[in-house]
Design an enzyme around this catalytic site. Structure first.
Site, short mmCIF file in Angstrom:
data_model
loop_
_atom_site.label_atom_id
_atom_site.label_comp_id
_atom_site.label_asym_id
_atom_site.label_seq_id
_atom_site.Cartn_x
_atom_site.Cartn_y
_atom_site.Cartn_z
N LYS A 269 -11.78 -24.52 -13.19
CA LYS A 269 -11.58 -24.07 -12.14
C LYS A 269 -10.57 -25.61 -11.94
O LYS A 269 -11.09 -26.53 -11.91
CB LYS A 269 -12.85 -24.11 -11.41
CG LYS A 269 -13.18 -22.50 -11.44
CD LYS A 269 -13.99 -22.40 -10.45
CE LYS A 269 -14.99 -21.28 -10.04
NZ LYS A 269 -14.51 -20.15 -9.69
N ARG A 343 -20.30 -11.26 -14.11
CA ARG A 343 -20.19 -10.31 -14.07
C ARG A 343 -21.16 -10.13 -15.95
O ARG A 343 -21.96 -9.14 -16.15
CB ARG A 343 -19.04 -9.20 -14.38
CG ARG A 343 -18.25 -10.24 -14.87
CD ARG A 343 -16.95 -9.37 -14.34
NE ARG A 343 -16.37 -10.27 -13.42
CZ ARG A 343 -14.78 -9.58 -12.93
NH1 ARG A 343 -14.06 -9.15 -13.08
NH2 ARG A 343 -14.56 -10.56 -11.88
N1 BES Z 1 -18.13 -18.12 -8.76
C1 BES Z 1 -16.68 -17.15 -8.48
C2 BES Z 1 -16.65 -16.68 -7.53
C3 BES Z 1 -16.78 -16.90 -6.55
C4 BES Z 1 -15.53 -17.82 -5.94
C5 BES Z 1 -17.75 -17.93 -5.43
C6 BES Z 1 -14.72 -18.33 -4.69
C7 BES Z 1 -17.46 -18.29 -4.53
C8 BES Z 1 -16.48 -18.28 -4.10
C9 BES Z 1 -16.69 -16.59 -10.11
O1 BES Z 1 -17.74 -16.65 -10.35
C10 BES Z 1 -15.38 -16.67 -10.69
O2 BES Z 1 -15.21 -18.15 -11.17
N2 BES Z 1 -14.62 -15.56 -10.47
C11 BES Z 1 -13.08 -15.29 -10.50
C12 BES Z 1 -13.03 -13.94 -11.40
C13 BES Z 1 -11.71 -13.80 -11.92
C14 BES Z 1 -11.45 -15.26 -13.35
C15 BES Z 1 -11.29 -12.32 -12.06
C16 BES Z 1 -12.22 -15.15 -9.18
O3 BES Z 1 -13.21 -14.83 -8.59
O4 BES Z 1 -11.46 -16.04 -9.19
ZN ZN Z 2 -16.35 -18.47 -12.51
#
Ligand code: BES
Ligand code: ZN
Ligand code: ZN
Length: 488
Positions: A269, A343
């Site tokens: 990230k 997931r």
């Molecule tokens: N934990 C994150 C989702 C998240 C984002 C929670 C912002 C709270 C605030 C999750 O594991 C994630 O990173 N999801 C990705 C999925 C993508 C790679 C398909 C996302 O939402 O960007």
């Molecule tokens: Zn994530």
């Protein structure tokens, strides 16, 4: 906090502050002489969330009266009431007030109102500054005594007060766990919180370690865990009812995403705001709190709390984009983005819940940024494969005051997850990202009635509100508990 329900005689109650509601365009008939000047100057209008503190009001033994603006009567629902009561509590606690009475007049004396107000005051007093060493921190001030006055005190309202207290305390436990920093709250530390809660409340709790998970074949879970020096754990908390509704086979699983820190893994990230990813275990903390409340309120349905706990790190053994893992279900998954880790761990948790005989599944996860784009920070996304369970869920959410919005998870979203190398890919592209994430989970759920809650936008507050401190909200803990309590 000490709590008490009394009849209508709040005027003769000695306390630091008495909270009275004032609706817009319908001024209270009592207090008229004390309030004329305030009303004429426009200081008291009854607008929603308006708080006016008065000292030594004639006819009241309370040292202060807080007039709380309730807004228009037709817009005064449970979530509005919850916010107002919590804001009043936070305001008064800031003034050093220790004993509070709140008067609920006719029409506001239902069990839902009584439990909401109790819960709101308890949750309103919570502060996230436990690790501050300063003596004057916000968390050192709190309301110690709360009296709720109703036109007629009854056994039903007394029990609603107890429900509110138990849910409020459970929510604060959940928030204490969620706010812990990720260097302290490792997956094993999260498991230990579950065990401590279970022990204190007479529940059984089992923690599956890496070896056990490998024996069982939890390849999706272990793939995420392998990037961290901290081992992962699958936690199972069990509540067995004395009496059962809904037939002997009904067994509800509450499953909470427990990523103690989400760096994204190799698909790392951006650094800006990454510290918030300590909250990626809020679903798990809501399950721990809900199981405590369930142990204390004893609903007539069997409940398993299931927590897949991992840290998503880009260690030298981390899984890569392109890896293919075999999940507990036997289905193979191509890892296309290691940041879509929630997931993956939920897939194995869901399969395990089914193997343990759960007849109904509800999961809560800070799963996608896409749900925040779609719904913002006030509503959680609800996905389901079963309209009957959806109906029960929405009823529970309505009574708890947690806002939820039904989102689609049709077959088209499953199409987005197709890959030639494995049974399913773990991402489906940006459009409809919350629904393709739900479609991924649905693949592992099969026909078992299931609700998925995407709480990425609602699990914590980035900034304090008048009604709530900055930090975790404990959503959807209250709805979890109400669902179990109302099980038919
Ligand atoms: N934990 C994150 C989702 C998240 C984002 C929670 C912002 C709270 C605030 C999750 O594991 C994630 O990173 N999801 C990705 C999925 C993508 C790679 C398909 C996302 O939402 O960007
Ligand atoms: Zn994530
Ligand atoms: Zn995550």
């Amino acid at each position: 906090m000490k709590l008490k329900l009394i009849g209508p005689d709040y005027a003769s109650l000695e306390c630091d502050a008495l909270v009275l509601l004032e609706f817009e365009n319908s001024p209270r008939a009592d207090l008229a002489s004390s309030l004329t000047a305030f009303r004429e100057s426009g200081e008291i209008t009854g607008k929603a969330m308006e708080l006016t503190l008065l000292h030594s009001v004639a006819g009241h033994k309370a040292r202060r009266v807080l007039l709380a603006g309730a807004g228009k009567p037709d817009k005064f629902d449970i979530p509005t009431f919850w916010k107002l009561a919590a804001a009043a509590a936070r305001f008064l606690k800031g003034k050093g007030v220790k004993s509070v009475a709140i008067a609920l007049e006719a029409g506001l004396d239902t069990p839902d109102h009584v439990s909401a107000v109790t819960q709101a005051v308890i949750e309103g007093c919570w502060e996230p500054d436990r690790l501050k060493t300063a003596a004057d921190k916000d968390g050192s001030r709190s309301i110690e005594d709360l009296v709720i006055s109703v036109p007629t005190a009854s056994a039903a309202l007394q029990s609603a007060l107890r429900v509110g207290q138990i849910i409020g305390e459970a929510a604060n436990l959940s928030r204490d766990i969620s706010v812990e920093p990720p260097n302290k709250l490792t997956p094993m530390a999260l498991a230990e919180h579950a065990q401590a809660m279970a022990k204190a409340n007479g529940l059984s709790c089992e923690v599956l370690d890496t070896d056990r998970m490998r024996q069982l074949g939890m390849g999706a879970m272990l793939g995420v865990a392998q990037g961290s020096a901290q081992p992962g754990a699958m936690v199972i908390i069990e509540y067995k009812p004395e009496t059962r509704n809904g037939g002997p086979a009904a067994k509800l699983a509450l499953i909470g995403k427990g990523v103690t820190f989400d760096t994204g893994g190799i698909s790392i990230k951006p650094s800006d705001g990454m510290e918030k990813m300590k909250y990626d275990m809020c679903g798990a903390a809501a399950v721990i709190g809900a199981m405590q409340a369930i142990a204390q309120l004893k609903p007539a349905v069997a409940v398993l709390g299931i927590i897949p706990a991992v840290e998503n790190m880009p260690g030298s053994n981390a899984q890569r984009p392109g890896d293919i893992v075999t999940s507990l279900s036997g289905k193979t998954i191509e890892i296309l983005n290691t940041d879509a880790e929630g997931r993956l761990i939920l897939a194995d948790a869901i399969t395990y819940a089914k193997q343990l005989g759960c007849s109904h599944l509800v999961d809560a996860a800070t799963l996608t940024g896409a749900i925040v784009v779609a719904l913002g920070n006030s509503q959680s996304g609800v996905f389901t494969n079963n309209d009957e369970l959806l109906g029960r869920w929405m009823t529970a959410a309505k009574s708890s005051g947690e806002k939820m919005w039904h989102m689609p998870v049709d077959d088209e979203y499953r199409e987005m997850l197709k890959t030639v190398y494995a049974d399913i890919g773990n991402v489906g592209g940006r459009p409809g990202g919350a629904s393709s994430a739900a479609a991924f989970l649905k693949e592992f759920v099969g026909d078992t009635p299931w609700i998925h809650l995407d709480i990425a936008g609602t699990a914590w507050l980035d900034d304090a509100k008048p009604y709530m401190a900055k930090g975790p909200t404990a959503i959807p803990l209250a709805s979890f508990v109400k669902l179990a309590l109302d099980w038919k």
